[in-house]
Design an enzyme around this catalytic site. Structure first.
Site, PDB file in Angstrom:
ATOM      1  N   LYS A  14      13.619  -4.763   1.834  1.00 54.40           N
ATOM      2  CA  LYS A  14      13.936  -5.616   0.679  1.00 54.40           C
ATOM      3  C   LYS A  14      13.609  -4.885  -0.620  1.00 54.40           C
ATOM      4  CE  LYS A  14       9.417  -7.816   1.130  1.00 54.40           C
ATOM      5  NZ  LYS A  14       8.709  -9.032   1.592  1.00 54.40           N
TER       6      LYS A  14
ATOM      7  N   TYR B  60      -1.196   3.173 -29.266  1.00 55.41           N
ATOM      8  CA  TYR B  60      -1.201   1.818 -29.825  1.00 55.41           C
ATOM      9  C   TYR B  60      -2.576   1.177 -29.663  1.00 55.41           C
ATOM     10  CZ  TYR B  60       3.905   1.935 -30.051  1.00 55.41           C
ATOM     11  OH  TYR B  60       5.195   2.244 -30.338  1.00 55.41           O
TER      12      TYR B  60
HETATM   13  C1  LIG Z   1       7.954  -8.468   2.710  1.00 56.09           C
HETATM   14  C2  LIG Z   1       7.843  -9.139   4.016  1.00 56.09           C
HETATM   15  C3  LIG Z   1       7.347  -8.439   5.128  1.00 56.09           C
HETATM   16  C4  LIG Z   1       6.758  -7.044   5.037  1.00 56.09           C
HETATM   17  O1  LIG Z   1       5.444  -7.115   4.555  1.00 56.09           O
HETATM   18  P1  LIG Z   1       4.518  -5.777   4.469  1.00 56.09           P
HETATM   19  O2  LIG Z   1       3.219  -6.299   4.012  1.00 56.09           O
HETATM   20  O3  LIG Z   1       5.173  -4.896   3.452  1.00 56.09           O
HETATM   21  O4  LIG Z   1       4.518  -5.189   5.802  1.00 56.09           O
HETATM   22  C5  LIG Z   1       7.363  -9.087   6.345  1.00 56.09           C
HETATM   23  N1  LIG Z   1       7.834 -10.355   6.466  1.00 56.09           N
HETATM   24  C6  LIG Z   1       8.303 -11.051   5.413  1.00 56.09           C
HETATM   25  C7  LIG Z   1       8.786 -12.443   5.605  1.00 56.09           C
HETATM   26  C8  LIG Z   1       8.307 -10.483   4.153  1.00 56.09           C
HETATM   27  O5  LIG Z   1       8.768 -11.169   3.113  1.00 56.09           O
END
Ligand SMILES: *Cc1c(COP(=O)(O)O)cnc(C)c1O
Length: 365
Positions: free
Chosen positions: A37, A255
């Site tokens: 993702k 800044y």
């Molecule tokens: C993002 C996500 C994962 C992966 O999580 P990690 O901590 O990066 O391994 C697994 N399951 C779901 C539903 C997620 O949204």
């Protein structure tokens, strides 16, 4: 010449990290959805998925457009949409591209049943076991199961849940108990474990695991480093020093003048800022490497520049290579200094930073 900031993604390290995840799942024949993702956590969706396609059992992501991009890149593995579908209009696209939605509301099951799809759609039924974001509960699951029992348009059914505390002492057992109570003696497909559960909680490793962050070479744990877990860094963010400033005691930089020199201080101005994705809230002292040597952030991060301490690095100057994270500087260490997690560093790298990919071929015998 273009601005010197760039990202580099080591696809051989990615494949190595996948093999680490595979090892944790091997004892129970667990299949793996590689979580890609958010543009593969900022690493580049198609290059990452292409490098994992011959290793992984499937991919999991959220965005329909990214799922279509995977299919159009020739990826044939199962694809799970972790937040399901957002509108009934999207269902023909899911069917056409062979995408499996997570389903977390009864009206979504009704929408599938009413969509007139040419094929049955498989679903992962999401159960809320304590995270309290998405999913059916003891109150809402019976109606969903009654609907499934008579549905004609829904194919294979699996059950999934997501852990809130797999990386901390509260652990996963309390959620597994709720999961088992909800699904009773279900013998079909399940999916529970994220990275942290896969590595630390064997009792959660069943069916399909869903590792994300470990593939990208970071640790899901505050108390164990990526190197200790046998993971290799995948992304490095690199830039160069644009110019050098010599500060007399009492002079300030950037800044707000947040950093004030107490002694003569040599400062390198780096072509990297928060518009590149570097966290603006990183404080003075956040580590970076200059020509491979440790340095530290000084003062406030600007949109396009930040400053580092060259006082003890007299040989460094204009054109010196700066590693913001990656290689010998774990992203987890930078994240922790900046009060965040490496997930956020990776995802925040801006589109204006060119990302190059190296390696990633299956070993040729
Ligand atoms: C993002 C996500 C994962 C992966 O999580 P990690 O901590 O990066 O391994 C697994 N399951 C779901 C539903 C997620 O949204």
């Amino acid at each position: 010449m273009s601005r010197p900031i760039r990202g580099r993604v080591d696809l051989d390290a990615l494949r190595h990290n996948f093999s680490v995840a595979r090892r944790y799942g091997a004892a129970r024949n667990t299949r793996l959805f590689s979580v890609v993702k958010a543009n593969a956590y900022g690493h580049g969706l198609v290059p990452v998925a292409t490098a994992l396609a011959d290793l992984t059992d499937g991919f999991a992501l959220l965005e329909l457009s990214e799922a279509i991009a995977l299919r159009e890149a020739g990826i044939q593995n199962p694809i799970l949409l972790l937040e399901g579908f957002f509108r009934a209009d999207d269902l023909p696209v899911l069917a056409e591209y062979g995408l499996t939605p997570a389903v977390h509301r009864l009206d979504q099951l009704e929408a599938i049943e009413g969509a007139g799809l040419p094929v049955q759609l498989p679903v992962f039924i999401k159960l809320n076991t304590g995270m309290n974001r998405l999913g059916f509960t003891a109150a809402t699951l019976p109606a969903a199961q009654a609907f499934l029992a008579q549905a004609k348009a829904i194919g294979d059914v699996a059950y999934m849940t997501h852990f809130a505390d797999a990386d901390d002492p509260r652990g996963v057992d309390w959620q597994i108990q709720r999961f088992d109570a909800l699904v009773g003696g279900w013998r079909g497909t399940v999916s529970l474990a994220n990275s942290a559960a896969l590595l630390r909680h064997p009792q959660a490793v069943r069916g399909w695991a869903r590792p994300g962050i470990v593939l990208y070479g970071s640790s899901p744990f505050a108390d164990q480093s990526a190197a200790d877990l046998g993971l290799k860094p995948v992304m490095s963010l690199e830039s160069e020093i644009l110019t050098v400033q010599e500060l007399a005691p009492g002079e300030r930089v950037g800044y707000g003048g947040l950093f004030e020199a107490q002694a003569p201080t040599r400062i390198g101005v780096v072509a990297c800022g928060y518009a590149d994705g570097y966290p603006r809230h990183a404080p003075t002292g956040t580590p970076m490497l200059v020509d491979g040597h440790r340095s530290r952030l000084l003062g406030r991060v600007s949109m396009d520049m930040l400053c580092c301490d060259l006082t003890d690095l007299p040989q460094a100057g204009v054109g010196s290579q700066v590693t913001l994270w990656g290689g010998d500087l774990p992203a987890d260490e930078v994240a922790s200094a900046a009060g965040t997690i490496s997930y956020e560093l990776f995802c925040a790298v801006a589109p204006r930073v060119p990302m190059s990919h190296v390696g990633g071929q299956a070993d040729v015998a």
